[in-house]
Design a protein around this motif. Structure first.
Motif, PDB file in Angstrom:
ATOM      1  N   LEU A  29       0.816  -1.105  -0.074  1.00 34.57           N
ATOM      2  CA  LEU A  29       0.106   0.080  -0.112  1.00 34.57           C
ATOM      3  C   LEU A  29       0.883   1.485  -0.181  1.00 34.57           C
ATOM      4  N   ILE A  30       1.863   1.104   0.843  1.00 34.03           N
ATOM      5  CA  ILE A  30       2.782   2.451   0.978  1.00 34.03           C
ATOM      6  C   ILE A  30       3.504   2.691  -0.459  1.00 34.03           C
ATOM      7  N   ALA A  31       3.862   1.554  -1.177  1.00 29.27           N
ATOM      8  CA  ALA A  31       4.580   1.392  -2.496  1.00 29.27           C
ATOM      9  C   ALA A  31       3.819   2.272  -3.472  1.00 29.27           C
ATOM     10  N   SER A  32       2.363   1.827  -3.562  1.00 26.75           N
ATOM     11  CA  SER A  32       1.469   2.502  -4.236  1.00 26.75           C
ATOM     12  C   SER A  32       1.262   4.108  -4.161  1.00 26.75           C
ATOM     13  N   ALA A  33       1.168   4.356  -2.765  1.00 26.80           N
ATOM     14  CA  ALA A  33       1.132   5.721  -2.434  1.00 26.80           C
ATOM     15  C   ALA A  33       2.464   6.356  -2.866  1.00 26.80           C
ATOM     16  N   LYS A  34       3.525   5.913  -2.801  1.00 26.58           N
ATOM     17  CA  LYS A  34       4.661   6.424  -3.411  1.00 26.58           C
ATOM     18  C   LYS A  34       4.540   6.847  -4.787  1.00 26.58           C
ATOM     19  N   ALA A  35       4.110   5.855  -5.574  1.00 25.84           N
ATOM     20  CA  ALA A  35       4.017   5.951  -7.233  1.00 25.84           C
ATOM     21  C   ALA A  35       3.084   6.909  -7.332  1.00 25.84           C
ATOM     22  N   ASN A  36       2.057   7.289  -6.590  1.00 23.14           N
ATOM     23  CA  ASN A  36       0.948   8.227  -6.929  1.00 23.14           C
ATOM     24  C   ASN A  36       1.396   9.628  -6.251  1.00 23.14           C
ATOM     25  N   LEU A  37       2.594   9.726  -5.852  1.00 26.70           N
ATOM     26  CA  LEU A  37       3.043  11.169  -5.599  1.00 26.70           C
ATOM     27  C   LEU A  37       3.306  11.713  -6.835  1.00 26.70           C
ATOM     28  N   ALA A  38       3.436  11.119  -8.068  1.00 27.49           N
ATOM     29  CA  ALA A  38       3.521  11.602  -9.275  1.00 27.49           C
ATOM     30  C   ALA A  38       2.443  12.358  -9.669  1.00 27.49           C
ATOM     31  N   VAL A  39       1.318  12.127  -9.193  1.00 31.53           N
ATOM     32  CA  VAL A  39       0.084  13.093  -9.506  1.00 31.53           C
ATOM     33  C   VAL A  39       0.203  14.266  -8.839  1.00 31.53           C
ATOM     34  N   ARG A  40       0.193  15.513  -9.233  1.00 32.66           N
ATOM     35  CA  ARG A  40       0.673  16.731  -8.606  1.00 32.66           C
ATOM     36  C   ARG A  40      -0.547  16.869  -7.415  1.00 32.66           C
ATOM     37  N   ASP A  41      -1.584  16.696  -7.839  1.00 39.62           N
ATOM     38  CA  ASP A  41      -2.588  16.928  -6.790  1.00 39.62           C
ATOM     39  C   ASP A  41      -3.599  15.691  -6.581  1.00 39.62           C
ATOM     40  N   GLY A  42      -2.792  14.785  -6.203  1.00 47.22           N
ATOM     41  CA  GLY A  42      -3.435  13.244  -6.146  1.00 47.22           C
ATOM     42  C   GLY A  42      -3.766  12.786  -4.370  1.00 47.22           C
ATOM     43  N   VAL A  43      -4.508  11.836  -4.616  1.00 51.56           N
ATOM     44  CA  VAL A  43      -4.817  11.409  -3.473  1.00 51.56           C
ATOM     45  C   VAL A  43      -4.460   9.853  -3.173  1.00 51.56           C
ATOM     46  N   ALA A  44      -4.068   9.314  -2.004  1.00 43.83           N
ATOM     47  CA  ALA A  44      -3.930   7.897  -1.511  1.00 43.83           C
ATOM     48  C   ALA A  44      -5.069   7.576  -0.643  1.00 43.83           C
ATOM     49  N   SER A  45      -5.974   6.797  -1.372  1.00 48.30           N
ATOM     50  CA  SER A  45      -6.836   6.346  -0.874  1.00 48.30           C
ATOM     51  C   SER A  45      -6.989   4.751  -0.502  1.00 48.30           C
ATOM     52  N   PHE A  46      -7.282   4.260   0.768  1.00 47.44           N
ATOM     53  CA  PHE A  46      -7.519   3.060   0.826  1.00 47.44           C
ATOM     54  C   PHE A  46      -8.370   2.811   1.730  1.00 47.44           C
ATOM     55  N   PHE A  47      -8.430   1.541   2.069  1.00 52.66           N
ATOM     56  CA  PHE A  47      -9.661   0.832   3.167  1.00 52.66           C
ATOM     57  C   PHE A  47      -9.009  -0.422   3.863  1.00 52.66           C
ATOM     58  N   TYR A  48      -9.474  -0.568   5.063  1.00 45.56           N
ATOM     59  CA  TYR A  48      -8.951  -1.365   6.033  1.00 45.56           C
ATOM     60  C   TYR A  48     -10.336  -2.034   6.688  1.00 45.56           C
ATOM     61  N   HIS A  49     -10.292  -3.448   6.999  1.00 48.78           N
ATOM     62  CA  HIS A  49     -11.280  -4.116   7.624  1.00 48.78           C
ATOM     63  C   HIS A  49     -11.093  -4.152   8.914  1.00 48.78           C
ATOM     64  N   PRO A  50     -11.923  -3.531   9.831  1.00 43.44           N
ATOM     65  CA  PRO A  50     -11.523  -3.318  11.355  1.00 43.44           C
ATOM     66  C   PRO A  50     -11.426  -4.680  12.202  1.00 43.44           C
ATOM     67  N   TYR A  51     -11.757  -6.060  11.402  1.00 42.99           N
ATOM     68  CA  TYR A  51     -11.556  -7.312  12.125  1.00 42.99           C
ATOM     69  C   TYR A  51      -9.913  -7.648  12.160  1.00 42.99           C
ATOM     70  N   TYR A  52      -9.088  -6.929  11.471  1.00 41.97           N
ATOM     71  CA  TYR A  52      -7.790  -7.171  11.347  1.00 41.97           C
ATOM     72  C   TYR A  52      -7.112  -6.304  12.872  1.00 41.97           C
ATOM     73  N   PRO A  53      -5.946  -6.593  13.145  1.00 43.93           N
ATOM     74  CA  PRO A  53      -5.454  -6.019  14.309  1.00 43.93           C
ATOM     75  C   PRO A  53      -4.963  -4.638  13.991  1.00 43.93           C
ATOM     76  N   VAL A  54      -4.771  -3.830  14.826  1.00 44.25           N
ATOM     77  CA  VAL A  54      -4.547  -2.535  14.616  1.00 44.25           C
ATOM     78  C   VAL A  54      -3.193  -2.224  14.060  1.00 44.25           C
TER      79      VAL A  54
END
Length: 604
Positions: free
Chosen positions: A554-579
């Motif tokens: 996920l972090i690597a994808s966010a890093k790649a998306n830094l190439a978009v000058r006004d971009g968002v790194a948007s993800f989701f998480y299932h709360p049944y997994y640990p913190v």
């Protein structure tokens, strides 16, 4: 305990299921649209491809035809029948759209012309971030049209020549050369423009020679698996035998030729050879291939997503925002797990979304010892209490379907909330891929509205506010459904499917579509606002031919998306997994320079 149910079968639907499945223009969908469905874990993930199975087959054959035609052109044996000359309308031209506007022109001729509309929808959706969009077949172009829009994009997906006459009007070739407004040309037929306006004239204005530029180098398209842009290394993953190549532009040097800016570089993973993937000179930006085929969260489509700023909003300042949502919270959720996640996010002052399913159904008792089970929010006061605690501490309520499943059917797994599709039918094939089959037989605006109405009633009965945002279960619905959803919520936050026939106003072909996710908010071809989900989700287990997706991914994808000058790194998480995995992901994204915001902020 809600989601520690069997994980033996998990499905990831990509909206890119699309790119979502499908962004691909011709391929994509072996994983459905949203990103994921899973036995107990519904991972709404992204398909690395973006087209439906039918469109993927079209793309594979079209790629082979492209290479064959390009070889004939290189040998001087590809005859070209030009489009007939058409007279511009005698009356005054149509008024230019107010504000920022984009003209998207696409091919629809030839045996695989249907791919052009899919690519055009993907382009129009992205351009919808900036202003109004007009999309039409290039054959409908009339003289002077480019000067009525802020910028024009032409998608060359049909290789004209041989048995396929050139459908591009001579007026477009001439106007593209004469205008001072930005023109972005993607893929095929740029060599026909050079021939139409004069090769010498083209070379003198743009500094390169398309008539001496080809998709193969050394007799092969090679193994181009990386594109570098703004110092970011982006992926390019095309299945063996389905690569139509990247055009190798013949850039000229010497007196009389303007400088050509190499915007992005393609690299061959086998030979190490580097050649331009995108170039610009004068008013023309050229991309050497369609960027929507076989995409992923770190894909070279990111280049095009950013280059649109140059054409439509060049003064945009650099800004990088992030967003996280908690997924698949139903009345069966475990309150203690919700509280643990909420406390962590509150400690970090991170706003977030909570995707809630108001009714839990297990019609066959799959997770209840064979006894059917239905639980509403009003029957789960401890869960509702935690939801209210979240809303008081930085969360925003979002609607994730009515039941997130379909009747008593295995759709595709077991009929249980969170595991199955609600607005689309699906099955798992013999190769363990999730295949989308189309909308339910009863699909209609009335049917979709009925489910929305019941969902909203479930929230109200539990004393919760009306959700402002919607996320489609497993990211798959019909065009009719998407429009209904857009009428009930201020925005959808998801990946989506876009069906052939949408631009032409015909009956949508639910077997041919492109899936797409976005790095910024858009107004899409359904007329609805869609907020980005472009990073995917944490999923520690492999399923349905999808590898695990860990915080580092996920972090690597966010890093790649830094190439978009006004971009968002948007993800989701299932709360049944640990913190802990959520913490790792958030800390890693923050370290890249992203600022976490709430869903309403993504519209700005």
């Amino acid at each position: 305990m809600q989601n520690k149910r069997g994980r033996s079968r998990k499905l990831r639907i990509s909206a890119v299921v699309v790119l979502l499945a499908a962004l691909l223009g011709g391929v994509m969908l072996s994983r459905t649209a949203e990103g994921a469905i899973s036995g107990p874990h519904a991972t709404d993930a992204v398909n690395p491809l973006s087209l439906s199975p039918k469109s993927t087959k079209d793309l594979a054959v079209a790629a082979k035809a492209r290479i064959a035609s390009d070889r004939l052109r290189r040998a001087g044996k590809l005859a070209l029948t030009l489009a007939p000359l058409t007279k511009a309308p005698a009356a005054r031209a149509a008024a230019a759209p107010a504000g920022t506007s984009a003209l998207v022109l696409y091919d629809n001729a030839g045996p695989y012309g249907q791919l052009g509309e899919l690519y055009a929808m993907a382009t129009a959706n992205l351009a919808g971030h900036f202003g109004t969009v007009t999309a039409k077949p290039v054959s409908a172009y009339t003289a002077g049209m480019v000067n009525q829009y802020t910028a024009t994009v032409y998608l060359g997906s049909t290789y004209y020549g041989g048995t396929i006459p050139d459908a591009v009007p001579a007026a477009f070739y001439q106007d593209a050369l004469a205008t001072s407004r930005p023109v972005t040309w993607i893929g095929d037929n740029i060599w026909n423009m050079a021939g139409a306006v004069g090769v010498t004239q083209f070379k003198q204005k743009y500094g390169w020679d398309p008539t001496n530029s080809y998709y193969e180098s050394g007799g092969s398209v090679g193994n181009i698996n990386q594109v570098t842009y703004k110092g970011r290394q982006l992926t390019r993953k095309i299945p063996a035998g389905q690569d139509g190549g990247v055009l190798h532009p013949d850039i000229l040097t010497g007196p009389g030729y303007p400088a050509v800016t190499r915007l992005a570089e393609a690299k061959d993973g086998t030979t190490g050879a580097v050649s331009p993937w995108a170039i610009r000179s004068s008013n023309l930006t050229y991309l050497g291939e369609m960027p929507f085929a076989y995409v992923s969260e770190s894909d070279r489509v990111i280049v095009f997503e950013d280059l649109l700023f140059d054409a439509l909003a060049p003064a945009t300042a650099e800004r990088h925002r992030a967003f996280v949502r908690l997924e698949d919270i139903s009345p069966k959720a475990e309150p203690a797990q919700l509280r643990a996640i909420a406390n962590y996010l509150k400690s970090q002052n991170i706003p977030y979304g909570i995707n809630v399913i108001p009714v839990y159904k297990d019609p066959k008792g799959t997770y209840n010892n064979g006894v059917p089970e239905t639980i509403t929010l009003t029957q789960a006061p401890a869960v509702v209490a935690e939801l209210k605690h979240m809303l008081a501490n930085g969360a925003v309520l979002m609607n994730h379907g009515y039941t997130h499943q379909y009747g008593t059917a295995n759709n595709p797994y077991n009929g249980v909330t969170g595991d199955d599709f609600e607005f689309f039918r699906a099955h798992v094939d013999a190769s363990d891929n999730v295949i989308l089959d189309g909308p339910p037989a009863e699909d209609s605006a009335v049917w979709a509205q009925g489910r929305v109405t019941q969902a909203l009633a479930g929230f109200a009965a539990a004393g919760l506010p009306k959700p402002a945002f919607w996320t489609t279960p497993h990211y798959a619905a019909s065009a009719t459904d998407y429009r209904v959803l857009g009428q009930n919520y201020s925005a959808r936050l998801e990946r989506s499917l876009y069906f052939s026939g949408t631009l032409t106003g015909g009956t949508p072909d639910t077997g041919r579509y492109i899936g797409q996710f976005f790095p910024y908010a858009v107004k899409d071809v359904y007329g609805t606002t869609v907020l980005p989900e472009n990073i995917g989700n944490y999923e520690p287990d492999a399923y349905n031919n999808h590898p695990p997706r860990l915080p580092a991914d996920l972090i690597a994808s966010a890093k790649a998306n830094l190439a978009v000058r006004d971009g968002v790194a948007s993800f989701f998480y299932h709360p049944y997994y640990p913190v802990a995995p959520l913490q790792q992901t958030i800390e890693g994204i923050k370290a890249l320079g992203y600022t976490f915001v709430g869903p309403a902020d993504l519209k700005q």
